[in-house]
Design a protein around this motif. Structure first.
Motif, PDB file in Angstrom:
ATOM      1  N   THR A 143     -12.591  -5.026  -0.362  1.00  0.00           N
ATOM      2  CA  THR A 143     -12.725  -4.694  -1.772  1.00  0.00           C
ATOM      3  C   THR A 143     -11.887  -5.674  -2.585  1.00  0.00           C
ATOM      4  O   THR A 143     -11.129  -6.461  -2.027  1.00  0.00           O
ATOM      5  CB  THR A 143     -12.249  -3.260  -2.070  1.00  0.00           C
ATOM      6  N   ASP A 155      -9.373   0.324  -0.219  1.00  0.00           N
ATOM      7  CA  ASP A 155      -8.741  -0.769  -0.966  1.00  0.00           C
ATOM      8  C   ASP A 155      -8.036  -1.755  -0.044  1.00  0.00           C
ATOM      9  O   ASP A 155      -7.767  -2.888  -0.435  1.00  0.00           O
ATOM     10  CB  ASP A 155      -7.737  -0.202  -1.975  1.00  0.00           C
ATOM     11  N   SER A 170     -12.343  -4.573 -10.003  1.00  0.00           N
ATOM     12  CA  SER A 170     -12.374  -3.148 -10.337  1.00  0.00           C
ATOM     13  C   SER A 170     -12.619  -2.916 -11.824  1.00  0.00           C
ATOM     14  O   SER A 170     -13.104  -1.853 -12.224  1.00  0.00           O
ATOM     15  CB  SER A 170     -11.065  -2.471  -9.914  1.00  0.00           C
ATOM     16  N   ALA A 193      -9.456  -5.813  -6.143  1.00  0.00           N
ATOM     17  CA  ALA A 193      -8.858  -5.204  -7.327  1.00  0.00           C
ATOM     18  C   ALA A 193      -9.257  -5.969  -8.582  1.00  0.00           C
ATOM     19  O   ALA A 193      -9.427  -5.384  -9.659  1.00  0.00           O
ATOM     20  CB  ALA A 193      -7.334  -5.181  -7.185  1.00  0.00           C
ATOM     21  N   HIS A 208       0.856  -1.183   0.000  1.00  0.00           N
ATOM     22  CA  HIS A 208       0.000   0.000   0.000  1.00  0.00           C
ATOM     23  C   HIS A 208       0.895   1.237   0.000  1.00  0.00           C
ATOM     24  O   HIS A 208       2.076   1.171   0.307  1.00  0.00           O
ATOM     25  CB  HIS A 208      -0.916   0.007   1.236  1.00  0.00           C
ATOM     26  N   ASN A 236     -14.067   6.747  -2.117  1.00  0.00           N
ATOM     27  CA  ASN A 236     -12.691   6.503  -1.696  1.00  0.00           C
ATOM     28  C   ASN A 236     -12.116   7.708  -0.953  1.00  0.00           C
ATOM     29  O   ASN A 236     -11.397   7.558   0.045  1.00  0.00           O
ATOM     30  CB  ASN A 236     -11.821   6.163  -2.904  1.00  0.00           C
TER      31      ASN A 236
END
Length: 533
Positions: free
Chosen positions: A247, A243, A252, A249, A219, A383
């Motif tokens: 959630t 994130d 996405s 990726a 991150h 976000n």
């Protein structure tokens, strides 16, 4: 006055009719509250789902989510929020009285888990459907890691009555039908997506997390440290919704459409039929080896991470998308709520009342279809709020123009106040206006938000998230023991547990297929299509 505001005001005025006011008393809501079972020292329980709580496969009220240690409490749809609250209290009392010295973790983010291997995957028995539920969870572990799956939230289920939808169709000059009701629910859902950033602002309660949660995660977030090993962001509201949290990726890239039911179903099914390069290395039944249900982007519909879902209860072995196609939307599931750490049951009456106001407002406001750019705008706003929601003059984007969270929230609260007055009138109360007034104070002073209050406690005493969680867990354990049963007796809970265990045994005895055949038949079952309705 704009066309949009005229439409909102006209709809608002129409709700004052006796027919609409009566229909508004028929709103139903229910709750699904998730919570980890922990030992008094904070360690995650390694014990199986307690037999006294019944079968996680077949119990209507007490089950498990991803982990054997992750309880899920479910209340049925009720027109009285007060009844739902007392039902939830009853479930907590029975549970805490039947898990020995274990406690219920009061925060969304897990702590004291140094190794993901210490998160036991839920077990639902030896029936085919029980094995399928477990394999799905094994797939989640392999795809996203167990730590993410140990995050707890609260889901708020909400529906209008058929009488309401008949009045609504007449008001809008449309013919009442299940198709029209589904279209109107999607109208609400689109506005929810536009404005749902306000939910983590008002109710986010995960501005900090334990260092163990970050272990092995990449991150670029500018964390600061408090206590011995707690990491926080100064203005964060809900790291659970970031994130880092719940959630994906991989998802996405999905362009899930919230404009029409047919497109929503088509795109969701497409994700379940599209192979994933990232997940292709995990076995999906090869030689009887199940590390996941499939190699596709989604194993099943429930894997889609979304802050809201359109729902229709499923029948035995029915896919959720088939249920939606055959019978339309029955209710919506709000999924953006952190566990409320300042309530022993994870949610408060004020939240119930405000969410009623918020969701009715989403329906009343005009709701144009969302294109990809607008959906991305909504995601970006969400976000921004989960990471920096309490930041002074935080910038959001509204209809492609920059505004501040405070300015946008203030305009929304002007509408919330008007909608609350209607709900007060319908229910002969002031609860809704009181809830809106209480929440509006947070806009003026973000320190009053749960994330603000929680972080202030940590910083003031240089306290770790885990230490604070343990303090609350011990306090709530005593509070729950002191609850008096109001909707369900202890004897009724015991009977429900025994009945569920017998029902699980019946399901296991009724199986006639081997597991490979069961899974193959489940996924090969012809899909329902909209022309069947």
């Amino acid at each position: 006055m704009t066309v949009n505001s005229t439409c909102f005001n006209e709809r608002l005025a129409a709700l004052k009719s006796p027919e609409f006011l009566l229909a508004l008393t028929q709103i139903k809501r229910g709750v699904e509250r998730e919570a980890l079972r922990i030992k008094p020292n904070g360690a995650l329980s390694q014990e199986p789902h307690p037999k006294a709580l019944g079968s996680a496969l077949t119990h209507d009220t007490i089950t498990t989510d991803f982990s054997e240690s992750l309880l899920e409490f479910i209340t049925p749809p009720e027109s009285s929020a007060a009844k739902s609250i007392t039902q939830l209290q009853d479930v907590h009392k029975y549970t805490i009285d039947n898990i020995g010295d274990e406690q219920i973790w009061p925060l969304s983010m897990p702590c004291f888990i140094e190794d993901e291997a210490h998160i036991p995957i839920a077990y639902f028995g030896e029936s085919n459907i029980g094995k399928m539920k477990r394999v799905y969870r094994i797939g989640l572990k392999n795809r996203y890691g167990s730590m993410m799956q140990a995050i707890a939230g609260v889901h708020f289920n909400f529906s209008f009555s058929d009488d309401f939808w008949k009045q609504w169709a007449e008001l809008n000059g449309t013919e009442h039908s299940q198709d029209q009701t589904s279209a109107d629910y999607f109208s609400l859902i689109r506005n929810y997506r536009r404005y749902c950033w306000i939910i983590p602002f008002l109710y986010g309660a995960s501005p900090a997390l334990c260092g163990s949660f970050l272990k092995g995660k990449e991150h670029a977030l500018p964390f600061e440290k408090v206590g011995k090993g707690t990491y926080y962001m100064p203005y964060a509201t809900s790291l659970r919704m970031s994130d880092l949290g719940y959630t994906s990726a991989e998802q996405s890239s999905l362009k899930i459409c919230y404009n029409q039911l047919d497109n929503y179903v088509r795109l969701l099914r497409g994700a379940m039929d599209t192979p994933s390069n990232r997940f292709s290395s995990f076995a999906a039944g090869d030689g009887g080896n199940y590390q996941q249900l499939s190699r596709n982007i989604l194993q099943i519909e429930n894997e889609l991470y979304s802050p809201i879902r359109p729902k229709q209860p499923t029948q035995s072995m029915e896919k959720p998308t088939d249920a939606l196609v055959k019978r339309g939307i029955s209710y919506i599931e709000v999924r953006a709520l952190d566990v409320n750490p300042f309530s022993p049951i994870g949610i408060s009456q004020t939240q119930f009342d405000f969410l009623d106001v918020f969701l009715l407002t989403c329906l009343l406001k005009p709701s144009a279809e969302l294109d990809e750019a607008q959906l991305n705008e909504a995601k970006d706003n969400m976000n921004s709020v989960v990471l920096e929601g309490r930041k002074p003059n935080l910038a959001l984007v509204r209809d492609n123009e920059e505004t501040t969270l405070t300015a946008w929230a203030s305009s929304l609260f002007d509408e919330f106040e008007q909608v609350a007055e209607i709900l007060d009138l319908a229910n002969d109360t002031t609860r809704y206006s009181d809830a809106v007034a209480a929440e509006s104070k947070k806009v003026a002073n973000p320190a009053l938000t749960p994330s603000g209050v929680l972080l202030e406690e940590l910083l003031k005493h240089d306290k770790d998230n885990g230490v604070y969680g343990l303090e609350l867990a011990a306090r709530y354990q005593e509070e729950m023991k002191g609850f008096a049963y109001q909707q369900t007796t202890q004897a009724m809970f015991k009977e429900a547990a025994e009945t569920s265990l017998a029902a699980q045994a019946d399901v296991e005895a009724a199986d006639t297929k081997d597991f490979d055949s069961f899974i193959r038949d489940y996924f090969n079952e012809p899909l329902a299509n909209s022309t069947n309705r």
